[in-house]
Design a protein around this motif. Sequence first.
Motif, PDB file in Angstrom:
ATOM      1  N   HIS A  78      46.349  10.164 -19.147  1.00  0.00           N
ATOM      2  CA  HIS A  78      45.288  10.928 -18.474  1.00  0.00           C
ATOM      3  C   HIS A  78      45.849  11.648 -17.241  1.00  0.00           C
ATOM      4  O   HIS A  78      46.618  11.076 -16.461  1.00  0.00           O
ATOM      5  CB  HIS A  78      44.164   9.983 -18.040  1.00  0.00           C
ATOM      6  N   ARG A  79      45.467  12.933 -17.115  1.00  0.00           N
ATOM      7  CA  ARG A  79      45.735  13.705 -15.901  1.00  0.00           C
ATOM      8  C   ARG A  79      44.442  14.428 -15.553  1.00  0.00           C
ATOM      9  O   ARG A  79      43.876  15.151 -16.378  1.00  0.00           O
ATOM     10  CB  ARG A  79      46.871  14.696 -16.112  1.00  0.00           C
ATOM     11  N   ALA A  80      43.965  14.229 -14.328  1.00  0.00           N
ATOM     12  CA  ALA A  80      42.665  14.766 -13.936  1.00  0.00           C
ATOM     13  C   ALA A  80      42.583  16.275 -14.094  1.00  0.00           C
ATOM     14  O   ALA A  80      41.554  16.818 -14.509  1.00  0.00           O
ATOM     15  CB  ALA A  80      42.360  14.370 -12.484  1.00  0.00           C
ATOM     16  N   GLY A  81      43.662  17.000 -13.812  1.00  0.00           N
ATOM     17  CA  GLY A  81      43.628  18.455 -13.918  1.00  0.00           C
ATOM     18  C   GLY A  81      43.946  18.983 -15.302  1.00  0.00           C
ATOM     19  O   GLY A  81      43.990  20.211 -15.488  1.00  0.00           O
ATOM     20  N   GLY A  82      44.154  18.117 -16.265  1.00  0.00           N
ATOM     21  CA  GLY A  82      44.496  18.530 -17.621  1.00  0.00           C
ATOM     22  C   GLY A  82      45.946  18.192 -17.941  1.00  0.00           C
ATOM     23  O   GLY A  82      46.846  18.361 -17.113  1.00  0.00           O
ATOM     24  N   ALA A  86      54.641  18.715 -20.805  1.00  0.00           N
ATOM     25  CA  ALA A  86      55.566  17.634 -20.466  1.00  0.00           C
ATOM     26  C   ALA A  86      54.888  16.274 -20.598  1.00  0.00           C
ATOM     27  O   ALA A  86      55.512  15.291 -21.025  1.00  0.00           O
ATOM     28  CB  ALA A  86      56.083  17.830 -19.041  1.00  0.00           C
ATOM     29  N   ASP A  87      53.591  16.207 -20.258  1.00  0.00           N
ATOM     30  CA  ASP A  87      52.852  14.950 -20.406  1.00  0.00           C
ATOM     31  C   ASP A  87      52.796  14.538 -21.873  1.00  0.00           C
ATOM     32  O   ASP A  87      53.018  13.359 -22.207  1.00  0.00           O
ATOM     33  CB  ASP A  87      51.429  15.095 -19.862  1.00  0.00           C
ATOM     34  N   ARG A  88      52.519  15.478 -22.751  1.00  0.00           N
ATOM     35  CA  ARG A  88      52.441  15.163 -24.182  1.00  0.00           C
ATOM     36  C   ARG A  88      53.806  14.743 -24.713  1.00  0.00           C
ATOM     37  O   ARG A  88      53.904  13.860 -25.575  1.00  0.00           O
ATOM     38  CB  ARG A  88      51.893  16.361 -24.947  1.00  0.00           C
ATOM     39  N   THR A  89      54.864  15.395 -24.210  1.00  0.00           N
ATOM     40  CA  THR A  89      56.216  15.004 -24.624  1.00  0.00           C
ATOM     41  C   THR A  89      56.520  13.580 -24.166  1.00  0.00           C
ATOM     42  O   THR A  89      57.084  12.770 -24.927  1.00  0.00           O
ATOM     43  CB  THR A  89      57.247  15.980 -24.026  1.00  0.00           C
ATOM     44  N   THR A  90      56.151  13.253 -22.942  1.00  0.00           N
ATOM     45  CA  THR A  90      56.348  11.896 -22.420  1.00  0.00           C
ATOM     46  C   THR A  90      55.589  10.879 -23.265  1.00  0.00           C
ATOM     47  O   THR A  90      56.127   9.817 -23.619  1.00  0.00           O
ATOM     48  CB  THR A  90      55.868  11.813 -20.958  1.00  0.00           C
ATOM     49  N   ALA A  91      54.348  11.205 -23.597  1.00  0.00           N
ATOM     50  CA  ALA A  91      53.543  10.300 -24.414  1.00  0.00           C
ATOM     51  C   ALA A  91      54.190  10.080 -25.775  1.00  0.00           C
ATOM     52  O   ALA A  91      54.309   8.943 -26.260  1.00  0.00           O
ATOM     53  CB  ALA A  91      52.129  10.841 -24.568  1.00  0.00           C
ATOM     54  N   GLY A  92      54.624  11.170 -26.417  1.00  0.00           N
ATOM     55  CA  GLY A  92      55.249  11.046 -27.732  1.00  0.00           C
ATOM     56  C   GLY A  92      56.513  10.215 -27.682  1.00  0.00           C
ATOM     57  O   GLY A  92      56.774   9.400 -28.593  1.00  0.00           O
TER      58      GLY A  92
END
Length: 691
Positions: A78-82, A86-92
């Motif tokens: 979760h990121r408050a601003g969307g 890079a976040d999706r890459t980290t999650a994957g």
Amino acid sequence: MGAARTRATGGRRGLPWLVLGLWVVLLAVAGPFAARLADVQHDRATDYLPASADSTRAARLQDRLPGGESTDLVLVYHRAGGLTAADRTTAGRQVATIAHRHTLTTAPRGVPSADGTTLMYPVTSNEPGTDEKKRDGFVDDVRQVAHGQGALTVEVGGPAALATDASGVYASLGGPLLYTTVAVVAILLILIYRSPLLWLVPLVVAGIADFLARAAAYGLNQVFGTAVSGQSAGIMTILVFGAGTDYALLLVSRYREELRRHERPYDAMRAALRGCGPAVLASSGTVAAGLLCLLAADLNSSRGMGPLGTVGVLCALAAMLTLLPAVLVLLGRRVFWPLVPAHGSTPKERRSLFAAMGSSAGRRPLTVLASGAVLLGALALGTLNLPGPLKQLDTFVDRPGSVTAMDTLAKAFPERSAQPVEILTPADRADATLAAAEGTRGVASARKGRTGGGWTEISVTASAPPQSAAETATIQALRDRLGGSYVGGPSAQQLDLKDTDARDRLVVVPIVLLSVLLILIVLLRSLVAPLILVAAVVAVWGAALGVGGLVFGPLSGFHGTDPGLGLLSFVFLVALGVDYGIFLMHRMREESLRGMEPAEAALTALRTTGGVIASAGLVLAATFAVLTDMGLVPLAELGLVIAVGVLLDTFLVRTYLVTSASVALGRRVWWPGRLSGTPSAGRERVPEPVG
């Protein structure tokens, strides 16, 4: 003659050492078993669920599917601003690491929220099976891998994460619960005895009784399969220290009196045991009988608590009537230093608070009785303010990561539940069941899972938040449509817990009342006096729950009431409350047998037993109050209600209401026994009274 006296003296000296030696042997034998209690303590859903409920059968069938019990997690990015690329890459990358390190049932697929702020990855593994330690290790490893960076937060939720956090709280109960209980009891005993040594003796004996109770509880589990949970083991410890200290207070008080009458401590202890032993035995028997009534409950956690609580009370009784007297005799009078009761001395006359309270109750008994009843009734109105059923996410006092993860999911995915509803259906009807589930109102999606042993697992996602009224309606609709299948999962389990608690109250409460009433009738040889005591403890229970209604939501911030609170608080308050009533009424009856008029007998009983009962009530209330700081809302609520109830019972009901009712009724309080007749008809030779 001199030789016989010498042998008798030698026997008196040797018996305490013999008792002490037997306890040493007993503890040496029990030691290995007491240490194993933690190994058989389980806090899985099936250890708390009702034995016959749909969700219980579904959970047991899941255990028999290929891979055993499934461990379901949800990784929440979760990121408050969307979320960024890079976040999706980290999650994957993190999810891939988890899949590489553990065997997952299916490849995790990310589900983004409509507002783009949250990415959800359901993760399921059968790797831990039914082993709670392996499950907790799996969850901890996932939490180590899945971590946030900067404004990106990563939380691990789902049923397994919630279970792990709850298990952690229960596992941590043992040490803090024991240490806090010991500290509270020690402080109170120091204040009561005002001696640098005496307080330590009953405290050590209570600790030994707790050790023995743990060994006995392990034996019950091995021989009878009695369920041992963190809740039942913790309450067993509370009962050992609370009830055991109560019995010690009564015995030590009487022993102090007898030391002024007898030169030898051995003779004084014999007299003390003759005087207070019957009342202690009767009170402990009443508590044990009340707790054993929980065997009639359908809820596994309640049914297991009955035998464990009984074991705790009986171990405390055995220690306080054998080991404590032996140690006190061996230590002699010096254990009371600096207030040593010298042989032939008389205690200083002090103005008794309870004599003053009793006098006020005796002057206007009907007024006092009516005022007390109004007060209890007013407090009982607080039950109307009790919050609704406690949801699973609200069971923690301090909200852990698993709960905040579920909160995030509820906000990010309002159109679907983040907690699956599990259906176990016969394998040959799996397709038809799947189609029926998909066509049920409130179902967002459904998919087939594992198959084995003639059963197929179907995972359903509801369109409503977990444990909401809409999701509950969906679960009920699935159960109505899917005859022959079992509907389980966390929300279904909570629903079954609530329904079963309602059923158990209807069954167990009358059994408890009847069993306690019969014991009191036999003990007091009366019908009216037992009815007064039972009515008094029921009124206390209602008032204590009412105080809970005034405190839980407005002051404590609890968002619900544990479904089992009503039943468990009733059993404990009735059993323990009658305990003090026995001390008071037993003394009142003895004074009546000596020919005292009813009013004088009631006031004498209050004056002589009031101090001991007050001390015992304070200790018992304080030990249960320890539960309010153990991190779980159900324990906090139970501890608060019982502590308040014990205090009301000690300082209002026993002191004023029972006394004033006895004064108002006169000899009719002993009806239909012979004490209800003329004074000469009831007079008989009786032993020394219980002090």
